[in-house]
Design a protein around this motif. Structure first.
Motif, PDB file in Angstrom:
ATOM      1  N   ILE A 112       0.977  -1.305   0.070  1.00 17.50           N
ATOM      2  CA  ILE A 112      -0.157   0.070  -0.175  1.00 17.50           C
ATOM      3  C   ILE A 112       1.082   1.438  -0.015  1.00 17.50           C
ATOM      4  O   ILE A 112       1.606   1.516   0.917  1.00 17.50           O
ATOM      5  N   TRP A 113       0.900   1.913  -1.026  1.00 16.32           N
ATOM      6  CA  TRP A 113       1.933   3.054  -1.300  1.00 16.32           C
ATOM      7  C   TRP A 113       1.272   4.427  -0.897  1.00 16.32           C
ATOM      8  O   TRP A 113       2.191   5.445  -1.042  1.00 16.32           O
ATOM      9  N   LEU A 114       0.207   4.441  -0.544  1.00 12.96           N
ATOM     10  CA  LEU A 114      -0.292   5.851  -0.206  1.00 12.96           C
ATOM     11  C   LEU A 114      -1.660   5.863   0.811  1.00 12.96           C
ATOM     12  O   LEU A 114      -2.172   4.851   0.908  1.00 12.96           O
ATOM     13  N   VAL A 115      -1.697   6.841   1.495  1.00  7.74           N
ATOM     14  CA  VAL A 115      -2.851   7.213   2.269  1.00  7.74           C
ATOM     15  C   VAL A 115      -3.462   8.614   2.117  1.00  7.74           C
ATOM     16  O   VAL A 115      -2.625   9.244   1.717  1.00  7.74           O
ATOM     17  N   THR A 116      -4.697   8.636   2.240  1.00 12.38           N
ATOM     18  CA  THR A 116      -5.219   9.935   2.147  1.00 12.38           C
ATOM     19  C   THR A 116      -6.515  10.171   2.972  1.00 12.38           C
ATOM     20  O   THR A 116      -7.103   8.918   3.320  1.00 12.38           O
ATOM     21  N   GLY A 117      -6.564  11.408   3.254  1.00 16.82           N
ATOM     22  CA  GLY A 117      -7.776  11.765   4.216  1.00 16.82           C
ATOM     23  C   GLY A 117      -8.383  13.173   3.967  1.00 16.82           C
ATOM     24  O   GLY A 117      -7.541  13.955   3.331  1.00 16.82           O
ATOM     25  N   VAL A 118      -9.599  13.717   4.270  1.00 17.39           N
ATOM     26  CA  VAL A 118     -10.003  14.981   3.917  1.00 17.39           C
ATOM     27  C   VAL A 118     -10.597  15.427   5.265  1.00 17.39           C
ATOM     28  O   VAL A 118     -11.014  14.930   5.982  1.00 17.39           O
ATOM     29  N   LEU A 177       1.343  -2.029  -4.869  1.00 18.29           N
ATOM     30  CA  LEU A 177       2.439  -1.716  -5.873  1.00 18.29           C
ATOM     31  C   LEU A 177       2.968  -3.280  -6.280  1.00 18.29           C
ATOM     32  O   LEU A 177       3.256  -3.938  -5.614  1.00 18.29           O
ATOM     33  N   GLN A 178       2.829  -2.996  -7.624  1.00 16.21           N
ATOM     34  CA  GLN A 178       3.189  -4.399  -8.556  1.00 16.21           C
ATOM     35  C   GLN A 178       4.457  -4.244  -9.300  1.00 16.21           C
ATOM     36  O   GLN A 178       4.792  -3.181  -9.627  1.00 16.21           O
ATOM     37  N   PRO A 179       5.186  -5.323  -9.397  1.00 15.50           N
ATOM     38  CA  PRO A 179       6.143  -5.246 -10.231  1.00 15.50           C
ATOM     39  C   PRO A 179       5.918  -4.829 -11.905  1.00 15.50           C
ATOM     40  O   PRO A 179       4.675  -5.543 -12.164  1.00 15.50           O
ATOM     41  N   ASP A 180       6.784  -4.493 -12.671  1.00 17.12           N
ATOM     42  CA  ASP A 180       6.437  -3.728 -13.992  1.00 17.12           C
ATOM     43  C   ASP A 180       6.525  -4.810 -14.850  1.00 17.12           C
ATOM     44  O   ASP A 180       6.265  -4.626 -16.201  1.00 17.12           O
ATOM     45  N   ARG A 181       6.979  -6.210 -14.384  1.00 17.40           N
ATOM     46  CA  ARG A 181       7.025  -7.230 -15.503  1.00 17.40           C
ATOM     47  C   ARG A 181       7.121  -8.473 -15.006  1.00 17.40           C
ATOM     48  O   ARG A 181       7.066  -8.579 -13.699  1.00 17.40           O
ATOM     49  N   GLU A 182       7.243  -9.673 -15.752  1.00 22.49           N
ATOM     50  CA  GLU A 182       7.537 -11.049 -15.007  1.00 22.49           C
ATOM     51  C   GLU A 182       8.769 -11.002 -14.365  1.00 22.49           C
ATOM     52  O   GLU A 182       9.524 -10.185 -14.691  1.00 22.49           O
ATOM     53  N   VAL A 183       8.631 -11.726 -13.234  1.00 27.24           N
ATOM     54  CA  VAL A 183      10.006 -11.768 -12.263  1.00 27.24           C
ATOM     55  C   VAL A 183      10.269 -13.379 -12.554  1.00 27.24           C
ATOM     56  O   VAL A 183       9.797 -14.263 -11.888  1.00 27.24           O
ATOM     57  N   LEU A 184      11.063 -13.658 -13.297  1.00 26.41           N
ATOM     58  CA  LEU A 184      11.586 -14.982 -13.687  1.00 26.41           C
ATOM     59  C   LEU A 184      12.823 -15.364 -12.918  1.00 26.41           C
ATOM     60  O   LEU A 184      13.470 -14.669 -12.746  1.00 26.41           O
ATOM     61  N   ALA A 185      12.835 -16.705 -12.289  1.00 26.48           N
ATOM     62  CA  ALA A 185      13.950 -17.140 -11.717  1.00 26.48           C
ATOM     63  C   ALA A 185      14.145 -18.574 -11.907  1.00 26.48           C
ATOM     64  O   ALA A 185      13.429 -19.401 -12.271  1.00 26.48           O
ATOM     65  N   THR A 186      15.483 -19.073 -11.564  1.00 29.45           N
ATOM     66  CA  THR A 186      15.776 -20.438 -11.522  1.00 29.45           C
ATOM     67  C   THR A 186      15.680 -20.895 -10.025  1.00 29.45           C
ATOM     68  O   THR A 186      16.508 -20.434  -9.439  1.00 29.45           O
ATOM     69  N   VAL A 187      15.325 -21.996  -9.981  1.00 32.70           N
ATOM     70  CA  VAL A 187      15.154 -22.621  -8.743  1.00 32.70           C
ATOM     71  C   VAL A 187      16.340 -23.386  -8.351  1.00 32.70           C
ATOM     72  O   VAL A 187      16.985 -24.307  -9.073  1.00 32.70           O
ATOM     73  N   ARG A 188      17.050 -23.018  -7.360  1.00 30.74           N
ATOM     74  CA  ARG A 188      18.433 -23.836  -6.745  1.00 30.74           C
ATOM     75  C   ARG A 188      18.056 -24.635  -5.474  1.00 30.74           C
ATOM     76  O   ARG A 188      17.696 -23.896  -4.329  1.00 30.74           O
ATOM     77  N   ALA A 189      18.293 -25.896  -5.512  1.00 27.85           N
ATOM     78  CA  ALA A 189      18.086 -26.465  -4.108  1.00 27.85           C
ATOM     79  C   ALA A 189      19.258 -26.189  -3.400  1.00 27.85           C
ATOM     80  O   ALA A 189      20.244 -26.224  -3.710  1.00 27.85           O
ATOM     81  N   ARG A 190      18.716 -25.857  -1.930  1.00 31.09           N
ATOM     82  CA  ARG A 190      19.876 -25.752  -1.026  1.00 31.09           C
ATOM     83  C   ARG A 190      20.567 -26.835  -0.387  1.00 31.09           C
ATOM     84  O   ARG A 190      19.815 -27.889  -0.099  1.00 31.09           O
ATOM     85  N   GLN A 191      21.801 -26.793   0.102  1.00 29.46           N
ATOM     86  CA  GLN A 191      22.541 -27.733   0.837  1.00 29.46           C
ATOM     87  C   GLN A 191      22.757 -27.525   2.274  1.00 29.46           C
ATOM     88  O   GLN A 191      23.385 -26.452   2.446  1.00 29.46           O
ATOM     89  N   ARG A 192      21.642 -27.706   2.925  1.00 23.01           N
ATOM     90  CA  ARG A 192      21.783 -27.071   4.359  1.00 23.01           C
ATOM     91  C   ARG A 192      22.882 -27.665   5.105  1.00 23.01           C
ATOM     92  O   ARG A 192      23.216 -28.796   5.100  1.00 23.01           O
ATOM     93  N   VAL A 193      23.406 -26.881   6.058  1.00 20.16           N
ATOM     94  CA  VAL A 193      24.475 -27.247   7.071  1.00 20.16           C
ATOM     95  C   VAL A 193      23.925 -27.847   8.123  1.00 20.16           C
ATOM     96  O   VAL A 193      22.829 -27.278   9.027  1.00 20.16           O
ATOM     97  N   ARG A 194      23.978 -29.068   8.404  1.00 23.13           N
ATOM     98  CA  ARG A 194      23.603 -29.697   9.684  1.00 23.13           C
ATOM     99  C   ARG A 194      24.250 -29.192  10.774  1.00 23.13           C
ATOM    100  O   ARG A 194      25.533 -29.418  10.875  1.00 23.13           O
TER     101      ARG A 194
END
Length: 462
Positions: A332-338, A442-459
């Protein structure tokens, strides 16, 4: 202050004054400048001062950028400031729900809706939030290409439908999603364009599109409400709580009121969280240090298990990631009142009818309140070592008596979704800058494309 931009103001005991804003056109005022890029226009106003006069069409307006003054605007709503008469596009979709209603009607509706989103109820929805996200995570695999906007929208829609309606999908979830997309776009267009000055009865192509979208929304909500009424069983979802809520006179919400509040909750639980998560993944992808700190916390707090409601308080850095995302890209990018008769801001009298505006986008990026304002630094929210943040310098959920009722719901939802997915994956967002588009949110102005990377978690030992 010149007579061209508005009437004279009163005493200024706290040192504030109203500065004249950029020169406008006859009748239209500064509307063309505002319509071209509202965010840039508000930034330009901030360059004139903390209280700046401008005109939205024939309407005299004051832009407020100082947190102390913003706090007065938010906390004095209902007493000194009215909700503005929002455009026909907004009202066609939202009806007269708690976000729109005023005075006694607003107080009644708030008292009926608020119990549905109290902490106890949010706790009961947390399992649905996490469980729905696990279902999504189980469909992802390393190396896969995804559209983050689409994935987050589908996920938060599923969560909203399950928590609000108590079912997996309304009659046609896809149709409702498409209708919401149309509604959001058309509300943004009308708000910033000449449509904001046209009488409600003037037909436009945009108003025709929004009526069609609203008809779809009404039909889908109506079907689910009817199914609830016929079911008879007590359910833990939001809609069931609205259907059984009674006011101090013992009266229930009407069918029309149920529709309005359901749509309000749907947008709050779906649209806003979805866009926040898209921005969070975008920022994390471009900040290796923040990403590593988030992963360290998730591994330490959760290990090999999925998060639950009780983990929310322990996921401090994940909360900070969400807060910092909402600072840089406030949904929410603005507020207004009268202004009502006798209203004041910063000790300055606001003539009755003056429309007072403030923008989270501008204040959240002001270096006076946030050092390195363009930098993504979740550490600034560290309670012990972070920045000292002025009250109302950060107000993504508004504030005062009309603060967003779904604040707790939205924060818990965003943190749990982030925790489930970031525990398993990194999202490598494609290169290039994603800009913001101010529609209803407030929306992104284009597709937000990404590659998924599996994490190797530290035990961790022990």
């Amino acid at each position: 202050m010149s007579t061209e931009t508005g009437p004279a103001v009163g005493a200024e005991p706290r040192g504030h004054r109203i500065a004249p804003g950029p020169k406008g056109l006859p009748f239209l005022g500064n509307m063309p400048q505002f319509a071209r890029n509202p965010l840039a226009f508000f930034e330009r106003l901030r360059g004139h001062g903390d209280l700046v006069q401008w005109r939205f069409g024939p309407n005299s307006c004051v832009f407020v950028a100082d947190p102390e003054c913003i706090g007065e605007l938010l906390t004095e709503t209902e007493r000194s400031f009215d909700q503005p008469a929002l455009g026909i596009a907004f009202r066609t979709v939202m009806g007269n729900g708690v976000v729109v209603a005023r005075g006694t009607e607003w107080r009644r509706k708030r008292s009926l809706v608020q119990p549905s989103v109290r902490p106890k109820q949010v706790r009961s929805y947390a399992a649905t939030m996490a469980g729905s996200t696990v279902e999504l995570a189980d469909t992802w695999s390393g190396g896969e290409r995804i559209d983050i906007k689409r994935e987050m929208a589908a996920l938060t829609q599923r969560i909203a439908v399950r928590t609000i309606f108590g079912v997996d999908t309304p009659a046609d979830a896809e149709a409702m999603g498409r209708a919401m997309d149309v509604a959001q776009a058309e509300i943004g267009k009308e708000f910033a364009g000449i449509g904001a000055l046209l009488p409600d009865w003037v037909p436009t192509p945009g108003r025709a599109r929004i009526r069609k979208a609203a008809a779809v929304i009404d039909a889908e909500v109506g079907r689910v409400v009817a199914r609830h009424r016929d079911g008879g069983d007590e359910r833990p979802d939001l809609l069931s709580r609205l259907l059984t809520a009674v006011d101090e006179t013992g009266a229930h919400l009407t069918d029309e009121e149920i529709r309005d509040e359901t749509v309000t909750l749907y947008i709050g639980g779906h649209e806003t969280t979805s866009s926040t998560l898209v921005w969070a993944w975008y920022l994390l992808s471009r900040n290796a240090g923040a990403r590593a700190a988030l992963h360290e916390e998730l591994d330490r707090v959760l290990g090999d298990r999925e998060p639950g409601f009780d983990d929310y308080a322990r996921l401090v850095y994940a909360q900070a990631v969400v807060k910092e995302t909402l600072r840089l890209y406030p949904t929410i990018w603005l507020v207004t009142g009268v202004a009502k008769e006798g209203a004041r801001i910063g000790g300055v009298a606001m003539p009755e009818g003056t429309r007072v505006w403030s923008s989270q986008w501008v204040t959240h990026r002001d270096e006076r309140w946030f050092p390195e304002p363009e930098a993504f630094r979740p550490e600034r929210w560290d309670a012990d070592a972070g920045d000292e943040i002025a009250e109302y310098a950060w107000f993504p959920f508004g504030g005062g008596p009309r603060v967003c009722l779904g604040t707790r719901f939205a924060m818990v939802e965003a943190v749990l979704i982030l925790a489930v997915l970031a525990r398993r994956f990194e999202l490598e967002v494609d290169p290039g800058t994603v800009g913001p588009v101010p529609t209803l949110t407030l929306q992104p102005d284009r597709e937000v494309l990404a590659t998924v990377r599996a994490r190797q978690r530290v035990r961790r030992a022990g």
